[in-house]
Structure formats: C-alpha cells, structure tokens
Write a protein that holds these residues in place. Structure first.
Motif, PDB file in Angstrom:
ATOM      1  N   ALA A   1       5.122   7.789   1.063  1.00  0.00           N
ATOM      2  CA  ALA A   1       5.376   8.739   0.079  1.00  0.00           C
ATOM      3  C   ALA A   1       4.691   9.571   0.330  1.00  0.00           C
ATOM      4  CB  ALA A   1       5.386   7.940  -1.231  1.00  0.00           C
ATOM      5  N   ALA A   2       4.479  10.382   1.356  1.00  0.00           N
ATOM      6  CA  ALA A   2       3.670  11.197   1.973  1.00  0.00           C
ATOM      7  C   ALA A   2       4.314  12.629   1.820  1.00  0.00           C
ATOM      8  CB  ALA A   2       2.846  11.182   3.242  1.00  0.00           C
ATOM      9  N   GLY A   3       5.294  12.832   0.946  1.00  0.00           N
ATOM     10  CA  GLY A   3       5.920  14.014   0.997  1.00  0.00           C
ATOM     11  C   GLY A   3       6.067  14.972   2.260  1.00  0.00           C
ATOM     12  N   ALA A   4       5.523  16.362   2.263  1.00  0.00           N
ATOM     13  CA  ALA A   4       5.602  17.050   3.635  1.00  0.00           C
ATOM     14  C   ALA A   4       4.980  16.303   4.719  1.00  0.00           C
ATOM     15  CB  ALA A   4       4.800  18.541   3.283  1.00  0.00           C
ATOM     16  N   TRP A   5       4.267  15.319   4.626  1.00  0.00           N
ATOM     17  CA  TRP A   5       3.392  14.678   5.578  1.00  0.00           C
ATOM     18  C   TRP A   5       4.065  13.549   6.035  1.00  0.00           C
ATOM     19  CZ3 TRP A   5       1.350  17.809   1.852  1.00  0.00           C
ATOM     20  CH2 TRP A   5       0.528  18.608   2.173  1.00  0.00           C
ATOM     21  N   ALA A   6       5.274  13.092   5.420  1.00  0.00           N
ATOM     22  CA  ALA A   6       5.732  11.972   5.974  1.00  0.00           C
ATOM     23  C   ALA A   6       5.840  11.647   7.218  1.00  0.00           C
ATOM     24  CB  ALA A   6       7.020  11.711   5.104  1.00  0.00           C
ATOM     25  N   ASP A   7       6.755  12.696   8.052  1.00  0.00           N
ATOM     26  CA  ASP A   7       6.758  12.490   9.558  1.00  0.00           C
ATOM     27  C   ASP A   7       5.403  12.275  10.065  1.00  0.00           C
ATOM     28  OD1 ASP A   7       9.398  12.150   9.793  1.00  0.00           O
ATOM     29  OD2 ASP A   7       9.833  14.247  10.736  1.00  0.00           O
ATOM     30  N   GLU A   8       4.384  12.968   9.790  1.00  0.00           N
ATOM     31  CA  GLU A   8       3.271  12.899  10.400  1.00  0.00           C
ATOM     32  C   GLU A   8       2.544  11.570   9.970  1.00  0.00           C
ATOM     33  OE1 GLU A   8       0.899  16.962   9.932  1.00  0.00           O
ATOM     34  OE2 GLU A   8      -0.567  15.435   9.076  1.00  0.00           O
ATOM     35  N   LEU A   9       2.850  10.945   8.691  1.00  0.00           N
ATOM     36  CA  LEU A   9       2.385   9.717   8.636  1.00  0.00           C
ATOM     37  C   LEU A   9       2.928   8.668   9.486  1.00  0.00           C
ATOM     38  CD1 LEU A   9       0.282   7.877   6.768  1.00  0.00           C
ATOM     39  CD2 LEU A   9       2.469   7.640   5.649  1.00  0.00           C
TER      40      LEU A   9
ATOM     41  N   ALA B   1      -1.836  -1.063  -4.172  1.00  0.00           N
ATOM     42  CA  ALA B   1      -2.745   0.046  -4.029  1.00  0.00           C
ATOM     43  C   ALA B   1      -1.978   1.523  -3.779  1.00  0.00           C
ATOM     44  CB  ALA B   1      -3.868  -0.383  -2.978  1.00  0.00           C
ATOM     45  N   LEU B   2      -2.448   2.426  -4.169  1.00  0.00           N
ATOM     46  CA  LEU B   2      -1.898   3.723  -3.980  1.00  0.00           C
ATOM     47  C   LEU B   2      -3.258   4.480  -3.385  1.00  0.00           C
ATOM     48  CD1 LEU B   2       0.482   6.193  -5.687  1.00  0.00           C
ATOM     49  CD2 LEU B   2      -1.506   7.009  -4.993  1.00  0.00           C
ATOM     50  N   VAL B   3      -3.074   5.300  -2.104  1.00  0.00           N
ATOM     51  CA  VAL B   3      -4.054   6.078  -1.980  1.00  0.00           C
ATOM     52  C   VAL B   3      -3.345   7.406  -1.698  1.00  0.00           C
ATOM     53  CG1 VAL B   3      -5.575   4.363  -0.561  1.00  0.00           C
ATOM     54  CG2 VAL B   3      -3.267   5.270   0.811  1.00  0.00           C
ATOM     55  N   GLU B   4      -4.204   8.418  -2.116  1.00  0.00           N
ATOM     56  CA  GLU B   4      -3.830   9.767  -2.220  1.00  0.00           C
ATOM     57  C   GLU B   4      -4.959  10.585  -1.511  1.00  0.00           C
ATOM     58  OE1 GLU B   4      -1.585  12.356  -2.958  1.00  0.00           O
ATOM     59  OE2 GLU B   4      -2.971  13.700  -2.294  1.00  0.00           O
ATOM     60  N   ALA B   5      -4.409  11.358  -0.473  1.00  0.00           N
ATOM     61  CA  ALA B   5      -5.630  12.214   0.216  1.00  0.00           C
ATOM     62  C   ALA B   5      -6.462  13.250  -0.398  1.00  0.00           C
ATOM     63  CB  ALA B   5      -4.937  12.967   1.225  1.00  0.00           C
TER      64      ALA B   5
ATOM     65  N   LEU C   1       0.860  -1.138  -0.266  1.00  0.00           N
ATOM     66  CA  LEU C   1      -0.049  -0.080  -0.084  1.00  0.00           C
ATOM     67  C   LEU C   1       1.020   1.354  -0.052  1.00  0.00           C
ATOM     68  CD1 LEU C   1      -2.890   1.110   0.348  1.00  0.00           C
ATOM     69  CD2 LEU C   1      -2.360   1.413   2.651  1.00  0.00           C
ATOM     70  N   ILE C   2       0.636   2.159  -0.949  1.00  0.00           N
ATOM     71  CA  ILE C   2       1.617   3.318  -1.220  1.00  0.00           C
ATOM     72  C   ILE C   2       0.746   4.410  -0.569  1.00  0.00           C
ATOM     73  CG2 ILE C   2       2.853   4.904  -2.743  1.00  0.00           C
ATOM     74  CD1 ILE C   2       3.307   2.265  -4.644  1.00  0.00           C
ATOM     75  N   VAL C   3       1.298   5.173   0.117  1.00  0.00           N
ATOM     76  CA  VAL C   3       0.507   6.377   0.647  1.00  0.00           C
ATOM     77  C   VAL C   3       1.201   7.615   0.102  1.00  0.00           C
ATOM     78  CG1 VAL C   3      -0.226   7.587   2.680  1.00  0.00           C
ATOM     79  CG2 VAL C   3       0.135   5.150   2.759  1.00  0.00           C
ATOM     80  N   GLY C   4       0.304   8.280  -0.743  1.00  0.00           N
ATOM     81  CA  GLY C   4       0.711   9.473  -1.540  1.00  0.00           C
ATOM     82  C   GLY C   4       1.194   9.294  -2.909  1.00  0.00           C
ATOM     83  N   GLY C   5       0.262  10.319  -3.694  1.00  0.00           N
ATOM     84  CA  GLY C   5       0.136  10.298  -5.006  1.00  0.00           C
ATOM     85  C   GLY C   5       0.925  11.301  -5.722  1.00  0.00           C
ATOM     86  N   GLY C   6       2.120  11.626  -5.404  1.00  0.00           N
ATOM     87  CA  GLY C   6       2.949  12.405  -6.148  1.00  0.00           C
ATOM     88  C   GLY C   6       3.896  11.672  -6.840  1.00  0.00           C
ATOM     89  N   ILE C   7       4.748  12.289  -7.337  1.00  0.00           N
ATOM     90  CA  ILE C   7       5.889  11.598  -8.297  1.00  0.00           C
ATOM     91  C   ILE C   7       6.503  10.568  -7.619  1.00  0.00           C
ATOM     92  CG2 ILE C   7       7.788  13.622  -7.821  1.00  0.00           C
ATOM     93  CD1 ILE C   7       7.204  11.526 -11.103  1.00  0.00           C
ATOM     94  N   ALA C   8       6.680  10.476  -6.396  1.00  0.00           N
ATOM     95  CA  ALA C   8       7.570   9.359  -5.625  1.00  0.00           C
ATOM     96  C   ALA C   8       6.582   8.149  -5.550  1.00  0.00           C
ATOM     97  CB  ALA C   8       7.799   9.795  -4.135  1.00  0.00           C
ATOM     98  N   GLY C   9       5.253   8.293  -5.285  1.00  0.00           N
ATOM     99  CA  GLY C   9       4.431   7.526  -5.084  1.00  0.00           C
ATOM    100  C   GLY C   9       3.888   6.765  -6.344  1.00  0.00           C
ATOM    101  N   LEU C  10       3.620   7.580  -7.239  1.00  0.00           N
ATOM    102  CA  LEU C  10       3.326   7.257  -8.783  1.00  0.00           C
ATOM    103  C   LEU C  10       4.242   6.546  -9.501  1.00  0.00           C
ATOM    104  CD1 LEU C  10       1.176  10.212  -9.837  1.00  0.00           C
ATOM    105  CD2 LEU C  10       0.246   7.842  -9.497  1.00  0.00           C
ATOM    106  N   SER C  11       5.655   6.892  -9.217  1.00  0.00           N
ATOM    107  CA  SER C  11       6.549   6.298  -9.921  1.00  0.00           C
ATOM    108  C   SER C  11       6.977   4.871  -9.251  1.00  0.00           C
ATOM    109  CB  SER C  11       7.976   6.781 -10.272  1.00  0.00           C
ATOM    110  OG  SER C  11       8.257   7.728  -9.087  1.00  0.00           O
TER     111      SER C  11
END
Ligand code: FAD
Length: 365
Positions: free
Chosen positions: A189-197, A30-34, A8-18
């Motif tokens: 792969a939550a970008g700026a929210w990675a620590d929060e995740l 599966a990829l989930v994007e907020a 399960l990939i969390v985050g649908g930016g370039i990191a998660g999508l690639s």
C-alpha cells in the motif's frame, strides 16, 4: 529477532490504514510507514470529495459501496466523516454529455447558475449534477481507522521505511527501519512507491505511474455560500469548491512524476487564479496555501487490488489514482476478505497476471 505477524501492511495512507482497521482483530497485523507521521503523502493532500459518478464503472461501484460503509460507521462517530456536497460538471454540451454517467444527471444552464451564481454565464453552455456526492472529513476518517486498528491489536510503526523484503519458506522476511518482520502476507500500500516496493521485494513491477496534482486554498472577495456544490470543468481544466470563507481550487493537472514529496511549481496556481478571476465573480485576492500530491495510476486507470500472480503472499493495494478516498472502505472490505481467505486456505492465493488484470475489471460486491 523478527516480530511475527500474519499480515504486514506497507504504507500508512488511506489505503493501508483502512485495510489495517478492516483486518485487525481477525488476524495479527502490523503496518509500517516510512514517514514519522501517518498519511504524510497523498492522503493528506486530497480535495476530500466522494463522487459516485466519477471514474470508470468499477470505481463508481466501489464508491457506492464505500459510501454505504462510511454512512453505517458515521452512526457511531461523534463527528461524521460524510457531509452532503453535490458535484457539478460544467462545460460544452458534448463534453458534459461524454463525462456524465451513473449518478450524474443533466441540469439546465439556469439551474447551474442558481446553484453557483459565482460562475460567469458565458463560461459554460451545459451542466450536470451529482447529488449523491459527499464531502469527506479525511482527518476524522484516517484517525478512526488508526484507532480501530490499534484498539483491535494492530501494531502501527512510523519512521520505518521498508528497505528489504524477501520470500523465505512460506512467508516473507521484511526489514523496515531498524526492525525486522516476518509475515505470511505483505501488502503493498505504498502509493507512489508501490512499484519501487515491488522491485525491492523481487516482484515484477506493474508500470504504475504517479501524476502530479496541485490544489490551493485562496482568499476571495465573495465567498461561496454554504451548500454550494463542488464545481468541476468537464474538460478537466479546473475545479473549485467552498472551504468555509475561503475556496479550494485546483488546475487539475495530470503531469507524470517520479515518486517524491511533490511540491507546487511556480505558475501552476497563479495561472488558475487568473483564469478563475475571469470566469467567476469569486474575486480571488491571494493564495493562502498550496500543495501538490501524487495520484498513482495503472495504465487502465483501475485500482490494482489482489495477490500477485508470481509472488505468493504479495498483495497489491495500489493505483487508486484520484479515487483513493472514495473507494477506500470498499477496497479494504474486498482485500480483507481475500487476505483472510488466503490465511485460512479457503481462497486462491495466486493467479496469472492475466487473471489479476481481469479481476480488476470484475470487482463485485
Ligand atoms: C490534489 C489531489 C486531490 C485529490 N482529491 C481526491 C478526492 O477528492 N477524492 C478521492 O477519493 N481521492 C482524491 N485524491 C486521491 C487520493 O488522495 C489518493 O488516491 C489516496 O490518498 C492514495 O492513498 P494511498 O494510501 O494509496 O497513498 P499515500 O497516502 O501516498 O500512502 C502511501 C504511503 O506509503 C508510504 N511508503 C512508501 N514506500 C514505503 C516503504 N518502502 N516503507 C514504508 N512506507 C512506505 C509512503 O510514505 C506513504 O505514506 C486526490 C489526490 C490529490 C493529489
């Protein structure tokens, strides 16, 4: 009932999508994007330049590999992702020398002015040029990853923010939006929210810091000719490049922020317009649009890629800073190999925190 996936990939930016496109077809993904749309945050706000001489050594290495992978993929795409666009550094002798590395070679003052006649000759004394640099068609790249991931069986779910994640038995149980997921591996792969995740998953955070960076498209009296390099101040105080008849500019600010939907602050762009009008002949008339994105970094500026030491099955894909596009395909290749290895039991699934940090310095292709 929770849907079951290997990854399960969390985050649908370039990191998660690639990563989704690299893994799909080899395991269930599966990829989930907020947000309701993919790449809503930093991945739709970049300058779209891939620069082999930019960043620490490991980033430069990842960039070279990413360019190889993208060039190979371009042969199959109707619209290419890559277009050559060199990258020129200008400043004083000492700063240009300190910044020049790898693919960047020194050029004379006259050569720099020939490449960018818009520069005021008195605004710099030294220059360097990276001719291995490329413009990146980010929308085409992101869409290609989405299509390849879905064509190979990945499920991509938008409008599904992860609100809970816990380790249960040999896997993870994750709540996202109204849906529930079970997976062997969770990718952060939550970008700026990675620590929060990480925190909401019960995993110790890494101290990742988002930094604001603003860019704008401006209307000019004298557009830059086709083939112009991207021009960047060696002291990191501005960059600009051609955007058709307009010009993309950035004050290159690095201001700490919390994770948020960042917006430009009054004065950020205006101050740069005044400066560029004094050191170039662009003649900036108006700002067509401006935006701000968050570049999220670890303390050492190196992307954080790998399984967490203390949380089995928790994979970090974060801290890409200002290099998220230029390292994306190489990082996805590396991450996919590690994750597939862990699913088949052929590679270590856990390391000590020290080893994780060390591994970040020893990424090799
Ligand atoms: C002005 C600017 C210029 C740049 N220029 C370049 C450049 O020229 N070249 C380059 O290589 N890089 C550049 N970058 C950096 C690059 O854009 C980033 O490194 C990259 O976009 C980061 O991608 P990401 O997927 O990690 O993050 P993001 O694109 O932010 O994606 C993370 C996603 O995770 C989602 N998310 C967060 N929490 C949750 C949750 N709990 N549940 C579900 N989803 C969640 C978010 O909604 C977000 O969509 C630039 C950045 C900026 C701001």
């Amino acid at each position: 009932m929770a849907a079951n996936y290997d990854v399960l990939i969390v985050g649908g930016g370039i990191a998660g999508l690639s990563l989704a496109s690299a893994l799909a077809g080899q395991c269930s993904v599966a990829l989930v994007e907020a947000e309701q749309t993919l790449a809503y945050h930093t991945s739709s706000r970049s300058a779209r330049q891939l620069i082999p001489s930019y960043g620490p050594a490991v980033v430069q290495e990842l960039t070279v590999r990413t360019l190889e992978l993208m060039a190979a993929r371009d042969a199959e795409l109707p619209v290419p992702v890559l277009e050559p666009r060199s990258f020129m550094l200008v400043g004083d002798e000492a700063t240009v020398k300190a910044e020049a590395s790898g693919h960047m070679h020194p050029i004379t003052h006259a050569e720099a002015l020939e490449l960018c006649p818009a520069l005021n000759p008195g605004s710099f004394t030294a220059a360097g040029l990276d001719t291995g640099s490329f413009a990146c068609n980010a929308p085409v790249l992101l869409e290609d990853h989405r299509q390849r991931a879905e064509a190979n069986g990945a499920d991509i779910i938008t409008g599904a923010k992860v609100h809970s994640a816990q380790r249960l038995g040999s896997g993870w149980q994750v709540g996202a939006g109204l849906e529930g997921f079970q997976s062997a591996v969770v990718v952060n792969a939550a970008g700026a929210w990675a620590d929060e995740l990480a925190v909401l998953s019960g995993v110790e955070k890494l101290g990742l810091q988002p930094f604001r960076r603003t860019a704008a498209i401006v209307d000019v009296e004298r557009p830059l000719p086709p083939g112009s390099p991207m021009v960047c101040a060696a002291d990191d105080s501005y960059y600009f490049r051609r955007e058709g008849e307009q010009v993309l500019i950035s004050p290159s600010e690095t201001v700490p922020s919390g994770p948020e939907d960042a917006r430009p602050r009054p004065g950020d762009v205006e101050a740069l317009v005044t400066r560029l009008n004094s050191i170039t002949s662009l003649g900036i008339r108006s700002v067509a649009r401006a935006w701000t994105g968050l570049r999220t970094e670890a303390a050492d500026g190196v992307p954080v890629v790998g399984f967490d030491a203390e949380a089995p099955g928790f994979y970090w894909l974060a801290g890409q800073g200002g290099y998220g596009f230029q390292t994306s395909s190489a990082i996805a290749e590396l991450a996919a190999a590690e994750i597939l290895g862990s699913l088949s039991g052929t590679s270590p699934v856990s390391r000590t925190a020290t080893a994780l940090a060390a591994a970040r310095w020893s990424i090799r292709r």
